[in-house]
Design an enzyme around this catalytic site. Sequence first.
Site, PDB file in Angstrom:
ATOM      1  N   ASN A 136       0.850  -1.200   0.000  1.00 27.04           N
ATOM      2  CA  ASN A 136       0.000   0.000   0.000  1.00 27.04           C
ATOM      3  C   ASN A 136       0.883   1.246   0.000  1.00 27.04           C
ATOM      4  O   ASN A 136       2.097   1.170   0.173  1.00 27.04           O
ATOM      5  CB  ASN A 136      -0.905  -0.028   1.234  1.00 27.04           C
ATOM      6  CG  ASN A 136      -2.189   0.776   1.030  1.00 27.04           C
ATOM      7  OD1 ASN A 136      -2.348   1.541   0.072  1.00 27.04           O
ATOM      8  ND2 ASN A 136      -3.117   0.604   1.952  1.00 27.04           N
ATOM      9  N   PHE A 137       0.256   2.392  -0.199  1.00 31.38           N
ATOM     10  CA  PHE A 137       0.892   3.720  -0.119  1.00 31.38           C
ATOM     11  C   PHE A 137       2.018   3.898  -1.130  1.00 31.38           C
ATOM     12  O   PHE A 137       2.987   4.615  -0.872  1.00 31.38           O
ATOM     13  CB  PHE A 137       1.383   3.991   1.319  1.00 31.38           C
ATOM     14  CG  PHE A 137       0.285   3.850   2.341  1.00 31.38           C
ATOM     15  CD1 PHE A 137      -0.804   4.714   2.320  1.00 31.38           C
ATOM     16  CD2 PHE A 137       0.317   2.842   3.298  1.00 31.38           C
ATOM     17  CE1 PHE A 137      -1.843   4.585   3.254  1.00 31.38           C
ATOM     18  CE2 PHE A 137      -0.706   2.709   4.231  1.00 31.38           C
ATOM     19  CZ  PHE A 137      -1.778   3.579   4.208  1.00 31.38           C
ATOM     20  N   LEU A 138       1.896   3.261  -2.292  1.00 31.41           N
ATOM     21  CA  LEU A 138       2.830   3.538  -3.390  1.00 31.41           C
ATOM     22  C   LEU A 138       2.570   4.960  -3.870  1.00 31.41           C
ATOM     23  O   LEU A 138       1.453   5.302  -4.267  1.00 31.41           O
ATOM     24  CB  LEU A 138       2.605   2.538  -4.540  1.00 31.41           C
ATOM     25  CG  LEU A 138       3.291   2.877  -5.867  1.00 31.41           C
ATOM     26  CD1 LEU A 138       4.808   2.968  -5.707  1.00 31.41           C
ATOM     27  CD2 LEU A 138       2.918   1.842  -6.931  1.00 31.41           C
ATOM     28  N   THR A 172      -4.516  -3.363  -3.776  1.00 29.91           N
ATOM     29  CA  THR A 172      -5.663  -2.832  -4.507  1.00 29.91           C
ATOM     30  C   THR A 172      -5.200  -1.608  -5.282  1.00 29.91           C
ATOM     31  O   THR A 172      -4.198  -0.991  -4.930  1.00 29.91           O
ATOM     32  CB  THR A 172      -6.800  -2.394  -3.557  1.00 29.91           C
ATOM     33  OG1 THR A 172      -6.288  -1.435  -2.623  1.00 29.91           O
ATOM     34  CG2 THR A 172      -7.375  -3.576  -2.791  1.00 29.91           C
ATOM     35  N   LEU A 388      -6.651  -0.923   3.472  1.00 29.12           N
ATOM     36  CA  LEU A 388      -6.839   0.472   3.910  1.00 29.12           C
ATOM     37  C   LEU A 388      -6.542   1.477   2.800  1.00 29.12           C
ATOM     38  O   LEU A 388      -5.713   1.222   1.954  1.00 29.12           O
ATOM     39  CB  LEU A 388      -5.923   0.726   5.099  1.00 29.12           C
ATOM     40  CG  LEU A 388      -6.153  -0.231   6.256  1.00 29.12           C
ATOM     41  CD1 LEU A 388      -5.086  -0.043   7.312  1.00 29.12           C
ATOM     42  CD2 LEU A 388      -7.537  -0.044   6.847  1.00 29.12           C
TER      43      LEU A 388
END
Length: 388
Positions: A136-138, A172, A388
């Site tokens: 996440n948080f790419l 995602t 998230l």
Amino acid sequence: QHKFWETQPVGQFKDLDNPNLPEGPIEPPTPLSEVKAEPYNLPAPYEWVTCDMDLDSTCTEVYNLLTNNYVEDDENMFRFNYSKEFLQWALRPPGYYKAWHIGVRVKSTKKLVAFITGVPARLRVRDQVVKMAEINFLCVHKKLRSKRLAPVMIKEVTRRVHLENIWQAAYTAGVVLPTPITTCRYWHRSLNPKKLIDVGFSRLGARMTMSRTIRLYKLPETTVTPGFRKMELRDVPAVTRLLRGYLGQFAVAPDFDEDDVEHWLLPIENVVDSYLVESPETHEVTDFCSFYTLPSSILNNQNYSMLKAAYSYYNVTTKTPLLQLMNDALIVAKQTDYDVFNALDVMQNEEFLKELKFGPGDGQLHYYLYNYRIRNALNPSELGLVLL
Ligand code: NHW
Ligand code: EN5
């Protein structure tokens, strides 16, 4: 078409119609001695850093990078604004690895210009429990886009995950990549319709006035289910039992133990909220609902700068009708000043979305697995996972 993703062990578009490929890992693990020991090369001006999310100063740098450069809607009106407290929660679950919190800095100035993270998770895919990384948080700074930095960052996080002897991942994205295990739609329930309309998040319906709209979305002042209360530490065993029992029915879902439930579901103000129903007679915990807090910056508005949004997380019922439980969730969210309550059409959410006056959003969310093939795309209702 996808020069990078074509080289990766993910489901490929050309294989979508091939019924013979088996479900499971696409490539086998390699001996750890064969995992590249050195970080991938970055363009000369940049360097890798491991971000220490315990440090308030590092957290602030990550927060600022994401606040100014992370995900926007298709018309660039809103941008996700994950809080520092949220990032610390999201990135430090049980067993987390600091080395999976990866930053890219400009060597000369030390300015943080890119970020990607992984956290460990056990996910069940059908009857197999698999150790995975949730990625996440790419984020790449707006001024450094389209320079093929993202593939290097993805390869580097993959390398660091492999070093922990983990070979699968889940993630995602709002964009289509090779290839989704399912595609979900966002739904939105107005809690503060006047503000949502003022900032362009929603529109006044045809043949609707503002006062009719406000009346349409009005909610009771207090919850209706007897025994509905906030989750506490002492509830962790009961909530874990409820959740494990419930998630068993989905094709893909997390395999939560009590430590996971304590971390992911115990309320943290302005980060995650959980409520349950304790039977007034038996004191049994029979139902449970939760949501996390993810505000969005409003990008070009005179009157407002922030949208306060709640996102439906995990919900389980055994006694209370799901419609009634989720209506109580809307009521507590309204009481705590959220402007909108969002949900995906995952799990059994379709059972309450229309009835509780959620409307379909313009955004989609595609779910992916890395190095794990699923034979047919899932229906969103077969998915028991919220990232998230
Ligand atoms: S999705 C949110 C991603 N972040 C944003 O959308 C923020 C705003 N955008 C940006 O910062 C949640 C940039 O546009 C990003 C791309 C950084 C997105 N996932 O550097 P180039 C997550 O964080 C591919 C995967 O030139 P850029 C999940 C694209 O298809 N790939 O683009 C992250 C192309 O490859 P192709 C993505 O715009 C999951 C290549 O990147 C992608 O400057 C990561 C272009 O690179 C995305 N969201 O930077 C995968 N967006 O093959 C984890 C673009 O098509 C995999 N691309 O040519 C598992 C790893 C662990 C495995 C362990 C065993
Ligand atoms: C993974 N962790 O597009 C995150 N949001 O619908 C990465 N639309 O808020 C992936 N465009 O429909 C993120 N209002 C992918 C999502 C990126 C953000 C995004 C969408 C989801 C969204 C809003 C605002 C649209 C503004 C113009 C939207 C309509 C609400 C309306 C309320 C009343 C009933 C009908 C619907």
